[in-house]
Design a protein around this motif. Structure first.
Motif, PDB file in Angstrom:
ATOM      1  N   MET A   1      15.477 -15.382  14.236  1.00  0.00           N
ATOM      2  CA  MET A   1      14.477 -15.572  15.417  1.00  0.00           C
ATOM      3  C   MET A   1      14.556 -17.138  15.602  1.00  0.00           C
ATOM      4  SD  MET A   1      10.333 -15.087  15.092  1.00  0.00           S
ATOM      5  CE  MET A   1      10.464 -13.636  14.797  1.00  0.00           C
ATOM      6  N   GLU A   2      14.624 -17.458  16.857  1.00  0.00           N
ATOM      7  CA  GLU A   2      14.644 -18.638  17.331  1.00  0.00           C
ATOM      8  C   GLU A   2      13.583 -19.591  16.835  1.00  0.00           C
ATOM      9  OE1 GLU A   2      14.459 -21.153  21.779  1.00  0.00           O
ATOM     10  OE2 GLU A   2      15.647 -19.368  21.571  1.00  0.00           O
ATOM     11  N   PRO A   3      13.659 -21.129  16.500  1.00  0.00           N
ATOM     12  CA  PRO A   3      12.553 -21.519  15.970  1.00  0.00           C
ATOM     13  C   PRO A   3      11.793 -22.098  17.133  1.00  0.00           C
ATOM     14  CG  PRO A   3      14.627 -22.879  15.704  1.00  0.00           C
ATOM     15  CD  PRO A   3      14.952 -21.429  16.156  1.00  0.00           C
ATOM     16  N   LEU A   4      10.326 -22.326  16.603  1.00  0.00           N
ATOM     17  CA  LEU A   4       9.434 -22.853  17.829  1.00  0.00           C
ATOM     18  C   LEU A   4       9.589 -24.271  18.019  1.00  0.00           C
ATOM     19  CD1 LEU A   4       7.529 -22.084  19.922  1.00  0.00           C
ATOM     20  CD2 LEU A   4       5.616 -22.241  18.122  1.00  0.00           C
ATOM     21  N   ILE A   5       9.705 -24.772  16.785  1.00  0.00           N
ATOM     22  CA  ILE A   5       9.818 -26.168  16.681  1.00  0.00           C
ATOM     23  C   ILE A   5      10.742 -26.694  15.763  1.00  0.00           C
ATOM     24  CG2 ILE A   5       7.859 -26.776  15.056  1.00  0.00           C
ATOM     25  CD1 ILE A   5       7.072 -28.941  17.150  1.00  0.00           C
ATOM     26  N   THR A   6      11.463 -27.771  15.849  1.00  0.00           N
ATOM     27  CA  THR A   6      12.537 -28.293  15.019  1.00  0.00           C
ATOM     28  C   THR A   6      12.588 -29.787  14.889  1.00  0.00           C
ATOM     29  OG1 THR A   6      13.888 -26.361  15.655  1.00  0.00           O
ATOM     30  CG2 THR A   6      15.029 -28.406  14.505  1.00  0.00           C
ATOM     31  N   CYS A   7      12.558 -30.305  13.731  1.00  0.00           N
ATOM     32  CA  CYS A   7      12.512 -31.642  13.512  1.00  0.00           C
ATOM     33  C   CYS A   7      14.056 -32.169  12.981  1.00  0.00           C
ATOM     34  CB  CYS A   7      11.749 -32.048  12.389  1.00  0.00           C
ATOM     35  SG  CYS A   7      10.181 -32.222  12.848  1.00  0.00           S
ATOM     36  N   ASN A   8      14.761 -32.630  13.512  1.00  0.00           N
ATOM     37  CA  ASN A   8      16.398 -33.155  13.310  1.00  0.00           C
ATOM     38  C   ASN A   8      16.387 -34.485  12.915  1.00  0.00           C
ATOM     39  OD1 ASN A   8      17.647 -30.647  14.324  1.00  0.00           O
ATOM     40  ND2 ASN A   8      17.070 -31.245  16.352  1.00  0.00           N
ATOM     41  N   HIS A   9      16.294 -34.874  11.575  1.00  0.00           N
ATOM     42  CA  HIS A   9      16.427 -36.204  10.933  1.00  0.00           C
ATOM     43  C   HIS A   9      15.687 -37.088  11.640  1.00  0.00           C
ATOM     44  CE1 HIS A   9      19.906 -34.133   9.166  1.00  0.00           C
ATOM     45  NE2 HIS A   9      20.503 -33.727  10.559  1.00  0.00           N
ATOM     46  N   VAL A  10      14.501 -36.799  11.546  1.00  0.00           N
ATOM     47  CA  VAL A  10      13.590 -37.792  12.188  1.00  0.00           C
ATOM     48  C   VAL A  10      13.167 -38.973  11.322  1.00  0.00           C
ATOM     49  CG1 VAL A  10      10.888 -37.864  12.826  1.00  0.00           C
ATOM     50  CG2 VAL A  10      12.392 -35.787  13.616  1.00  0.00           C
ATOM     51  N   ASN A  11      13.071 -40.041  12.002  1.00  0.00           N
ATOM     52  CA  ASN A  11      12.870 -41.348  11.054  1.00  0.00           C
ATOM     53  C   ASN A  11      11.832 -41.774  11.988  1.00  0.00           C
ATOM     54  OD1 ASN A  11      14.844 -41.767   8.782  1.00  0.00           O
ATOM     55  ND2 ASN A  11      15.978 -41.042  10.682  1.00  0.00           N
ATOM     56  N   TYR A  12      10.561 -42.549  11.258  1.00  0.00           N
ATOM     57  CA  TYR A  12       9.533 -43.326  11.909  1.00  0.00           C
ATOM     58  C   TYR A  12       9.226 -44.703  10.979  1.00  0.00           C
ATOM     59  CZ  TYR A  12       5.481 -44.383  14.701  1.00  0.00           C
ATOM     60  OH  TYR A  12       4.533 -45.159  15.640  1.00  0.00           O
ATOM     61  N   SER A  62      14.116 -42.402  15.409  1.00  0.00           N
ATOM     62  CA  SER A  62      15.367 -42.014  15.434  1.00  0.00           C
ATOM     63  C   SER A  62      15.467 -40.597  15.124  1.00  0.00           C
ATOM     64  CB  SER A  62      16.514 -42.668  14.690  1.00  0.00           C
ATOM     65  OG  SER A  62      16.193 -42.377  13.265  1.00  0.00           O
ATOM     66  N   GLY A  63      16.289 -39.628  15.282  1.00  0.00           N
ATOM     67  CA  GLY A  63      16.013 -38.303  15.399  1.00  0.00           C
ATOM     68  C   GLY A  63      15.555 -37.634  16.554  1.00  0.00           C
ATOM     69  N   THR A  64      15.282 -36.445  16.523  1.00  0.00           N
ATOM     70  CA  THR A  64      14.777 -35.615  17.652  1.00  0.00           C
ATOM     71  C   THR A  64      13.810 -34.731  17.152  1.00  0.00           C
ATOM     72  OG1 THR A  64      16.523 -33.836  17.814  1.00  0.00           O
ATOM     73  CG2 THR A  64      16.867 -35.887  18.958  1.00  0.00           C
ATOM     74  N   ILE A  65      13.011 -34.173  18.137  1.00  0.00           N
ATOM     75  CA  ILE A  65      11.987 -33.082  17.931  1.00  0.00           C
ATOM     76  C   ILE A  65      12.151 -32.080  19.308  1.00  0.00           C
ATOM     77  CG2 ILE A  65       9.424 -32.251  17.460  1.00  0.00           C
ATOM     78  CD1 ILE A  65       9.069 -35.054  16.359  1.00  0.00           C
ATOM     79  N   GLU A  66      12.467 -30.942  18.713  1.00  0.00           N
ATOM     80  CA  GLU A  66      12.503 -29.870  19.822  1.00  0.00           C
ATOM     81  C   GLU A  66      11.505 -28.891  19.707  1.00  0.00           C
ATOM     82  OE1 GLU A  66      16.522 -28.095  19.335  1.00  0.00           O
ATOM     83  OE2 GLU A  66      17.473 -29.895  20.007  1.00  0.00           O
ATOM     84  N   PHE A  67      10.801 -28.398  20.868  1.00  0.00           N
ATOM     85  CA  PHE A  67       9.940 -27.541  20.989  1.00  0.00           C
ATOM     86  C   PHE A  67      10.468 -26.285  22.117  1.00  0.00           C
ATOM     87  CE2 PHE A  67       5.815 -25.891  22.879  1.00  0.00           C
ATOM     88  CZ  PHE A  67       5.332 -25.476  21.961  1.00  0.00           C
ATOM     89  N   CYS A  68      10.636 -25.175  21.473  1.00  0.00           N
ATOM     90  CA  CYS A  68      11.047 -24.167  22.284  1.00  0.00           C
ATOM     91  C   CYS A  68      12.583 -24.376  22.736  1.00  0.00           C
ATOM     92  CB  CYS A  68      10.364 -23.704  23.370  1.00  0.00           C
ATOM     93  SG  CYS A  68       8.631 -23.061  22.742  1.00  0.00           S
ATOM     94  N   GLY A  69      13.221 -25.062  21.864  1.00  0.00           N
ATOM     95  CA  GLY A  69      14.645 -25.374  22.227  1.00  0.00           C
ATOM     96  C   GLY A  69      14.846 -26.391  23.304  1.00  0.00           C
ATOM     97  N   GLU A  70      13.888 -26.894  23.466  1.00  0.00           N
ATOM     98  CA  GLU A  70      13.837 -28.237  24.703  1.00  0.00           C
ATOM     99  C   GLU A  70      13.284 -29.452  23.765  1.00  0.00           C
ATOM    100  OE1 GLU A  70      12.059 -27.619  28.089  1.00  0.00           O
ATOM    101  OE2 GLU A  70      13.534 -25.791  28.850  1.00  0.00           O
ATOM    102  N   PRO A  71      13.743 -30.758  24.218  1.00  0.00           N
ATOM    103  CA  PRO A  71      13.140 -31.950  23.395  1.00  0.00           C
ATOM    104  C   PRO A  71      11.723 -32.044  23.923  1.00  0.00           C
ATOM    105  CG  PRO A  71      15.182 -32.310  24.768  1.00  0.00           C
ATOM    106  CD  PRO A  71      14.914 -30.977  24.958  1.00  0.00           C
TER     107      PRO A  71
END
Length: 256
Positions: A1-12, A62-71
């Motif tokens: 199942m496609e993820p709804l939200i994805t955190c990719n190596h997020v830094n803050y 740095s890193g990205t957050i995607e929601f429904c496959g889009e930034p």
């Protein structure tokens, strides 16, 4: 199942005149549609900061957050609902008018949405109090009203920032059971931040354990309860204690 939200190596990192304070480091996880994920970690580790990033109030360093496959952006973050520690119901508005406030702000109020609001008030036991003021409700009823207000906007993702922390223990148990069941029955995806490990286990399909600040993902624990089991029923199983102890040891590795 496609993820709804994805955190990719997020830094803050928080930047102040006194210097830099790293808050989150290399946060990496996914949440699937219909999943309920709990996030726990030491006090002050950045759990609420992570929720602020997930709803777009803050942007990753740095890193990205995607929601429904889009930034994640202003365009799609309107599909994310946020339930805070306090219900923020306005005393000068009735319960019914409070739950319609989000629709008014977004100019989405219609006869159909008002009908849906009344249906939810009836479904979750608040319809007899629709004309009451928030001060006339119990703490648990106020939190149910706040959740209905959020659900009426039809968010695809619910972010819950310790929404039960202001309640007394007995009320907290009942309300977390009510709201957890409501979210599951409405098939919503939810991410809960909590200090309460029992709450995290009773509600979560998975529990993400964070380290002390700067927070990193230390472990992700998947629970295996029957899908039709309520949060309160989970607390009465032998597995519940095992999950609780596992998380406790991750957070307190030097204790026996």
């Amino acid at each position: 199942m496609e993820p709804l939200i994805t955190c990719n190596h997020v830094n803050y990192t928080y930047h102040t005149l006194q210097g830099e304070t790293p808050a989150l480091r290399n946060i990496d996880f996914q949440v699937k549609k219909g999943e309920f994920v709990s996030i726990v970690g030491p006090s002050g580790c950045g759990k609420s900061t992570l929720l602020s990033l997930l709803c777009g109030l803050l942007e990753p360093e740095s890193g990205t957050i995607e929601f429904c496959g889009e930034p994640l952006s202003n365009k799609n973050r309107s599909n994310i609902g946020y339930m805070l520690q306090h219900d923020h119901l306005f005393e000068w508005r009735s319960v019914r008018k409070n739950i319609l406030l989000g629709l008014e702000i977004q100019k989405k109020l219609s006869p159909e949405s008002i009908q849906e609001a009344d249906h939810l008030l009836k479904l979750y036991g608040l319809y007899p109090f629709k004309d009451a003021k928030p001060s006339q409700l119990s703490g648990g009823m106020r939190q149910r009203a706040a959740l209905i207000r959020t659900l009426l906007l039809h968010p695809e993702l619910l972010l819950l920032d310790e929404p039960f922390s202001a309640l007394d223990y007995q009320t907290r148990l009942q309300v977390s059971d009510d709201i957890g069941s409501i979210i599951r029955n409405s098939k919503k995806t939810a991410i809960l931040v909590t200090h309460d490990l029992s709450e995290a286990v009773s509600l979560g399909d998975r529990i993400i354990v964070l380290t002390a600040v700067p927070a990193m993902v230390k472990k992700i624990i998947t629970t295996d309860f029957p899908k039709d089991m309520s949060p309160l029923e989970r607390r009465n199983t032998s597995e519940f204690k095992d999950y609780f102890n596992l998380i406790w040891k991750e957070l307190n590795p030097h204790e026996p």
